[in-house]
Design a protein around this motif. Structure first.
Motif, PDB file in Angstrom:
ATOM      1  N   ASP A 128      22.766 -12.529 -29.183  1.00  0.00           N
ATOM      2  CA  ASP A 128      22.644 -12.758 -30.625  1.00  0.00           C
ATOM      3  C   ASP A 128      21.711 -11.743 -31.267  1.00  0.00           C
ATOM      4  OD1 ASP A 128      24.331 -14.918 -30.381  1.00  0.00           O
ATOM      5  OD2 ASP A 128      22.744 -16.440 -30.566  1.00  0.00           O
ATOM      6  N   ARG A 129      20.621 -11.438 -30.604  1.00  0.00           N
ATOM      7  CA  ARG A 129      19.657 -10.482 -31.162  1.00  0.00           C
ATOM      8  C   ARG A 129      20.241  -9.074 -31.216  1.00  0.00           C
ATOM      9  NH1 ARG A 129      13.798 -12.584 -30.530  1.00  0.00           N
ATOM     10  NH2 ARG A 129      14.244 -14.801 -30.507  1.00  0.00           N
ATOM     11  N   GLU A 131      23.412  -8.376 -31.583  1.00  0.00           N
ATOM     12  CA  GLU A 131      24.363  -8.403 -32.697  1.00  0.00           C
ATOM     13  C   GLU A 131      23.643  -8.270 -34.032  1.00  0.00           C
ATOM     14  OE1 GLU A 131      27.736  -8.289 -33.076  1.00  0.00           O
ATOM     15  OE2 GLU A 131      27.621  -7.824 -30.936  1.00  0.00           O
ATOM     16  N   GLU A 132      22.531  -8.970 -34.187  1.00  0.00           N
ATOM     17  CA  GLU A 132      21.766  -8.880 -35.431  1.00  0.00           C
ATOM     18  C   GLU A 132      21.210  -7.472 -35.640  1.00  0.00           C
ATOM     19  OE1 GLU A 132      21.306 -11.073 -37.960  1.00  0.00           O
ATOM     20  OE2 GLU A 132      22.821 -12.244 -36.888  1.00  0.00           O
ATOM     21  N   GLU A 133      20.751  -6.859 -34.562  1.00  0.00           N
ATOM     22  CA  GLU A 133      20.228  -5.500 -34.674  1.00  0.00           C
ATOM     23  C   GLU A 133      21.323  -4.514 -35.063  1.00  0.00           C
ATOM     24  OE1 GLU A 133      17.895  -4.218 -31.312  1.00  0.00           O
ATOM     25  OE2 GLU A 133      16.779  -6.109 -31.302  1.00  0.00           O
ATOM     26  N   LYS A 134      22.513  -4.689 -34.490  1.00  0.00           N
ATOM     27  CA  LYS A 134      23.627  -3.805 -34.823  1.00  0.00           C
ATOM     28  C   LYS A 134      24.006  -3.927 -36.296  1.00  0.00           C
ATOM     29  CE  LYS A 134      26.688  -4.851 -31.603  1.00  0.00           C
ATOM     30  NZ  LYS A 134      27.806  -4.836 -30.653  1.00  0.00           N
ATOM     31  N   LYS A 135      23.910  -5.123 -36.830  1.00  0.00           N
ATOM     32  CA  LYS A 135      24.248  -5.343 -38.241  1.00  0.00           C
ATOM     33  C   LYS A 135      23.230  -4.698 -39.175  1.00  0.00           C
ATOM     34  CE  LYS A 135      26.590  -9.738 -37.501  1.00  0.00           C
ATOM     35  NZ  LYS A 135      26.497 -11.195 -37.707  1.00  0.00           N
ATOM     36  N   SER A 136      22.025  -4.460 -38.671  1.00  0.00           N
ATOM     37  CA  SER A 136      20.964  -3.944 -39.540  1.00  0.00           C
ATOM     38  C   SER A 136      21.092  -2.445 -39.832  1.00  0.00           C
ATOM     39  CB  SER A 136      19.596  -4.231 -38.932  1.00  0.00           C
ATOM     40  OG  SER A 136      19.393  -3.456 -37.762  1.00  0.00           O
TER      41      SER A 136
END
Length: 137
Positions: A128-129, A131-136
């Motif tokens: 999950d982390r 994925e969140e980093e990739k979205k940033s």
């Protein structure tokens, strides 16, 4: 505040812990380890046995299980594995009582299940982390 502070000691009687705290921060120590270190100091100076363990358990419960902090989940997994090893050693020792042996076996199974749960939580949180980093970006 109406506290009477003894200013005859230049930096206070807690100078050692203040220096340790700043050293830990400057050395980029894990914030959770800093809190536990201070809790251990408070336990020693207050003679309140078990205080540091209570703090550690609460950090794990809230930040580990509750907020999914992977490092804390990994620490808990490590502790579970170590306890499981000790249980296995006890199980393999000369225990005459079958009832005790069954209880230890049950505890080993419970520890294995908990370790599996923690491993899944760790993988999930890390994924999950990422994925969140990739979205940033």
């Amino acid at each position: 505040m109406s506290e009477n502070i003894d200013v005859s000691i230049p930096h206070g009687i807690q100078q050692d812990i203040k220096i340790e705290l700043m050293d830990m921060i400057h050395n980029c120590e894990d914030p959770f380890q800093i809190i536990i270190h201070v809790a251990k100091y408070l336990e020693r100076t207050s003679a309140e046995g078990g205080y540091a363990q209570i703090v550690k358990d609460n950090i794990r419960s809230i930040y580990g299980i509750g907020l999914g902090e992977p490092k804390l989940l990994e620490n808990e997994l490590h502790d579970i594995i170590e306890r499981g090893k000790k249980l296995k050693q006890a199980y393999e020792s000369d225990i005459e009582s079958e009832e005790v042996k069954k209880r230890i076996e049950f505890a080993i199974i419970a520890h294995r299940k908990r370790a599996e749960q923690l491993q899944l939580m760790i993988r999930s949180e890390k994924a999950d982390r990422i994925e969140e980093e990739k979205k940033s970006f």
